[in-house]
Design an enzyme around this catalytic site. Structure first.
Site, PDB file in Angstrom:
ATOM      1  N   GLY A  29       0.834  -1.199   0.000  1.00  7.20           N
ATOM      2  CA  GLY A  29       0.000   0.000   0.000  1.00  7.20           C
ATOM      3  C   GLY A  29       0.873   1.256   0.000  1.00  7.20           C
ATOM      4  O   GLY A  29       1.757   1.395   0.840  1.00  7.20           O
TER       5      GLY A  29
ATOM      6  N   LEU B 101      -0.126   1.033   7.311  1.00  8.91           N
ATOM      7  CA  LEU B 101       0.340   1.488   5.988  1.00  8.91           C
ATOM      8  C   LEU B 101       1.730   2.109   6.010  1.00  8.91           C
ATOM      9  O   LEU B 101       1.959   3.165   5.421  1.00  8.91           O
ATOM     10  CB  LEU B 101      -0.670   2.484   5.386  1.00  8.91           C
ATOM     11  CG  LEU B 101      -1.931   1.853   4.802  1.00  8.91           C
ATOM     12  CD1 LEU B 101      -2.952   2.934   4.462  1.00  8.91           C
ATOM     13  CD2 LEU B 101      -1.599   1.044   3.545  1.00  8.91           C
TER      14      LEU B 101
ATOM     15  N   CYS C 252      -9.235   2.724   3.573  1.00  3.31           N
ATOM     16  CA  CYS C 252      -8.592   3.721   4.437  1.00  3.31           C
ATOM     17  C   CYS C 252      -9.621   4.691   5.013  1.00  3.31           C
ATOM     18  O   CYS C 252     -10.611   5.003   4.355  1.00  3.31           O
ATOM     19  CB  CYS C 252      -7.588   4.547   3.646  1.00  3.31           C
ATOM     20  SG  CYS C 252      -6.449   3.570   2.710  1.00  3.31           S
TER      21      CYS C 252
ATOM     22  N   LYS D 284     -10.350  -2.133  -4.674  1.00  3.25           N
ATOM     23  CA  LYS D 284     -10.295  -3.185  -3.647  1.00  3.25           C
ATOM     24  C   LYS D 284     -11.322  -2.910  -2.562  1.00  3.25           C
ATOM     25  O   LYS D 284     -11.264  -1.884  -1.871  1.00  3.25           O
ATOM     26  CB  LYS D 284      -8.889  -3.236  -3.051  1.00  3.25           C
ATOM     27  CG  LYS D 284      -8.711  -4.356  -2.042  1.00  3.25           C
ATOM     28  CD  LYS D 284      -7.261  -4.635  -1.835  1.00  3.25           C
ATOM     29  CE  LYS D 284      -7.036  -5.731  -0.823  1.00  3.25           C
ATOM     30  NZ  LYS D 284      -5.606  -6.026  -0.652  1.00  3.25           N
TER      31      LYS D 284
ATOM     32  N   ILE E  31     -11.123  -9.877  -0.812  1.00  3.06           N
ATOM     33  CA  ILE E  31     -11.504  -8.881   0.151  1.00  3.06           C
ATOM     34  C   ILE E  31     -10.268  -8.336   0.874  1.00  3.06           C
ATOM     35  O   ILE E  31      -9.236  -9.020   0.953  1.00  3.06           O
ATOM     36  CB  ILE E  31     -12.493  -9.438   1.214  1.00  3.06           C
ATOM     37  CG1 ILE E  31     -11.879 -10.620   1.959  1.00  3.06           C
ATOM     38  CG2 ILE E  31     -13.816  -9.769   0.588  1.00  3.06           C
ATOM     39  CD1 ILE E  31     -12.733 -11.137   3.112  1.00  3.06           C
TER      40      ILE E  31
ATOM     41  N   THR F 246      -8.864  -6.973   4.656  1.00  4.97           N
ATOM     42  CA  THR F 246      -8.947  -7.679   5.940  1.00  4.97           C
ATOM     43  C   THR F 246     -10.263  -7.379   6.681  1.00  4.97           C
ATOM     44  O   THR F 246     -10.896  -6.351   6.443  1.00  4.97           O
ATOM     45  CB  THR F 246      -7.757  -7.278   6.838  1.00  4.97           C
ATOM     46  OG1 THR F 246      -7.739  -5.862   6.944  1.00  4.97           O
ATOM     47  CG2 THR F 246      -6.449  -7.764   6.259  1.00  4.97           C
TER      48      THR F 246
ATOM     49  N   GLY G 224      -8.188 -13.822   0.227  1.00  6.42           N
ATOM     50  CA  GLY G 224      -8.704 -14.005   1.586  1.00  6.42           C
ATOM     51  C   GLY G 224      -8.507 -15.451   1.990  1.00  6.42           C
ATOM     52  O   GLY G 224      -9.351 -16.301   1.725  1.00  6.42           O
ATOM     53  N   GLY G 225      -7.358 -15.728   2.578  1.00  6.22           N
ATOM     54  CA  GLY G 225      -7.119 -17.061   3.129  1.00  6.22           C
ATOM     55  C   GLY G 225      -6.664 -18.119   2.145  1.00  6.22           C
ATOM     56  O   GLY G 225      -6.678 -19.309   2.478  1.00  6.22           O
TER      57      GLY G 225
ATOM     58  N   GLY H 203      -1.968 -13.607   0.153  1.00  6.96           N
ATOM     59  CA  GLY H 203      -1.433 -12.665   1.126  1.00  6.96           C
ATOM     60  C   GLY H 203      -0.742 -13.360   2.280  1.00  6.96           C
ATOM     61  O   GLY H 203       0.436 -13.727   2.223  1.00  6.96           O
TER      62      GLY H 203
HETATM   63  C1  LIG Z   1       0.488  -7.585   6.930  1.00  7.04           C
HETATM   64  C2  LIG Z   1      -0.565  -7.181   5.940  1.00  7.04           C
HETATM   65  C3  LIG Z   1      -0.438  -5.976   5.260  1.00  7.04           C
HETATM   66  C4  LIG Z   1      -1.411  -5.594   4.321  1.00  7.04           C
HETATM   67  N1  LIG Z   1      -1.254  -4.417   3.654  1.00  7.04           N
HETATM   68  C5  LIG Z   1      -2.175  -4.059   2.709  1.00  7.04           C
HETATM   69  C6  LIG Z   1      -2.011  -2.852   1.980  1.00  7.04           C
HETATM   70  O1  LIG Z   1      -1.037  -2.120   2.147  1.00  7.04           O
HETATM   71  N2  LIG Z   1      -2.979  -2.535   1.058  1.00  7.04           N
HETATM   72  C7  LIG Z   1      -4.069  -3.340   0.835  1.00  7.04           C
HETATM   73  O2  LIG Z   1      -4.906  -3.015  -0.014  1.00  7.04           O
HETATM   74  N3  LIG Z   1      -4.226  -4.508   1.518  1.00  7.04           N
HETATM   75  C8  LIG Z   1      -3.313  -4.873   2.435  1.00  7.04           C
HETATM   76  N4  LIG Z   1      -3.471  -6.052   3.123  1.00  7.04           N
HETATM   77  C9  LIG Z   1      -4.615  -6.925   2.819  1.00  7.04           C
HETATM   78  C10 LIG Z   1      -4.212  -8.057   1.879  1.00  7.04           C
HETATM   79  O3  LIG Z   1      -3.707  -7.552   0.658  1.00  7.04           O
HETATM   80  C11 LIG Z   1      -5.389  -9.026   1.611  1.00  7.04           C
HETATM   81  O4  LIG Z   1      -6.438  -8.293   1.020  1.00  7.04           O
HETATM   82  C12 LIG Z   1      -5.919  -9.673   2.877  1.00  7.04           C
HETATM   83  O5  LIG Z   1      -4.879  -9.941   3.790  1.00  7.04           O
HETATM   84  C13 LIG Z   1      -6.671 -10.978   2.585  1.00  7.04           C
HETATM   85  O6  LIG Z   1      -5.857 -11.933   1.954  1.00  7.04           O
HETATM   86  P1  LIG Z   1      -5.026 -13.068   2.754  1.00  7.04           P
HETATM   87  O7  LIG Z   1      -5.983 -13.724   3.705  1.00  7.04           O
HETATM   88  O8  LIG Z   1      -4.494 -13.984   1.698  1.00  7.04           O
HETATM   89  O9  LIG Z   1      -3.935 -12.353   3.483  1.00  7.04           O
HETATM   90  C14 LIG Z   1      -2.519  -6.442   4.069  1.00  7.04           C
HETATM   91  C15 LIG Z   1      -2.628  -7.652   4.772  1.00  7.04           C
HETATM   92  C16 LIG Z   1      -1.673  -8.023   5.688  1.00  7.04           C
HETATM   93  C17 LIG Z   1      -1.827  -9.337   6.406  1.00  7.04           C
END
Ligand SMILES: Cc1cc2nc3c(=O)[nH]c(=O)nc-3n(C[C@H](O)[C@H](O)[C@H](O)COP(=O)(O)O)c2cc1C
Length: 303
Positions: A49, A76, A133, A168, A194, A196, A240-241, A262
């Site tokens: 981000g 961020l 945000c 997003k 999605i 978080t 997401g997961g 992620g």
């Molecule tokens: C440590 C961390 C940092 C993240 N930073 C961002 C970010 O900067 N911008 C963004 O749009 N999503 C960010 N996310 C969200 C992820 O891109 C993703 O949408 C979310 O974690 C779900 O996917 P996952 O379960 O595979 O992690 C972040 C997630 C994590 C865990």
């Protein structure tokens, strides 16, 4: 001759395969230098981000493990858009794959300024607009949790750039469908989802709010994608997961056109390469030549 073609075309972005990293969970430079990862194999690289100005992020602890996922409270942290352009994008550009810049803003004008600036940079293939945000001019309510505000941001960014626009979505809303429809009407070429899921952890007697990710949120992500896919006609990048090939198939099943990984990268830094290997192997073993055939096989219930 390579007969396997895993490419997908999403909203004007041609990806050699549908697998990319999710924003904020993957440092391409570190993966290349430390793990020797062949980044050219990825469908795309999605940056961390990025905000207009550098941000130090939140105090520690920023990551909290939960039984089936993790809560992050990173805030961020990033060096700002100019440092991204000058110090990070040139490295990423050498792999010949699309670079998607994840853009985060705290005012509508910040999103617009970043979109205008990134539009001038040849390395950038597309923007992913993170509308989770807080809007500091609007009571800190996230842009993405109000139909009108979400649409306003996307419309303004759409006018500021010709780059493919991925929007997003946050799951932290009562009904995601009107928001998805509004951002598509405002000019989104692709939806990614999605982000978080709002949650808390306890630290030294304090309740800290962060975002839950990882396997715990997979059913939520699939549920919301299933709803959105029926309401809009643009492609969806699902996340997401996801940590296994079966998870990817489950996202295809609910209608995702591509997927992002992620949290799984924290557990296994090589997961992206392993998933690509597994997808290729699966196709070869089952005589499948492209992603449409993979999806057809999954829908047939034989994955
Ligand atoms: C440590 C961390 C940092 C993240 N930073 C961002 C970010 O900067 N911008 C963004 O749009 N999503 C960010 N996310 C969200 C992820 O891109 C993703 O949408 C979310 O974690 C779900 O996917 P996952 O379960 O595979 O992690 C972040 C997630 C994590 C865990």
């Amino acid at each position: 001759m390579n007969l396997l073609d895993l490419s997908v075309n999403i909203g004007g972005l041609k990806l050699k395969n549908p697998i990319m990293n999710a924003s904020g969970c993957f440092d391409p430079e570190q993966m290349y230098r430390v793990q020797g990862m062949d980044l050219s194999r990825l469908g795309a690289i999605v940056t961390k981000g990025t905000t207009l100005e550098p941000r130090p992020g939140n105090p520690q602890p920023r990551i909290w493990e939960t039984p089936s996922g993790m809560i992050n409270f990173i805030g961020l942290e990033n060096p700002g858009v100019e440092a991204l352009i000058n110090d990070k994008l040139p490295f990423m550009s050498q792999f010949g794959i699309p670079i998607i810049v994840n853009v985060s803003g705290f005012t509508l004008n910040e999103y617009v300024q970043m979109a205008q600036r990134l539009d001038e940079v040849s390395y950038v293939s597309g923007l992913e607009i993170n509308i989770s945000c807080p809007n500091v001019e609007g009571g800190r309510i996230p842009f993405g949790s109000d139909v009108q505000i979400a649409a306003n941001v996307v419309r303004a960014v759409r006018q500021a750039t010709k780059l493919p626009l991925i929007v997003k979505l946050t799951p932290n809303v009562t009904d995601i469908v009107p928001i998805a429809k509004a951002v598509v009407e405002a000019g989104a070429d692709v939806i990614s989802m999605i982000n978080t899921v709002r949650s808390v952890f306890d630290h030294k007697g304090k309740i800290v709010q962060g975002g839950l990710s990882g396997p715990a949120i997979k059913p939520i992500a699939r549920c919301l994608i299933n709803q959105v896919v029926q309401a809009v006609s643009v492609p969806i990048i699902g996340m997401g997961g996801i940590s296994t090939l079966q998870d990817i198939f489950e996202f295809f099943q609910v209608g995702a056109s591509a997927v992002a990984i992620g949290t799984a990268n924290f557990r296994n830094p090589l997961v992206l390469m392993e998933l690509l290997d597994q997808l290729e192997k699966y196709c070869l073993e089952h005589g499948l030549a492209n992603i449409d055939q993979v999806k057809a096989k999954i829908k047939g219930g034989k994955a």
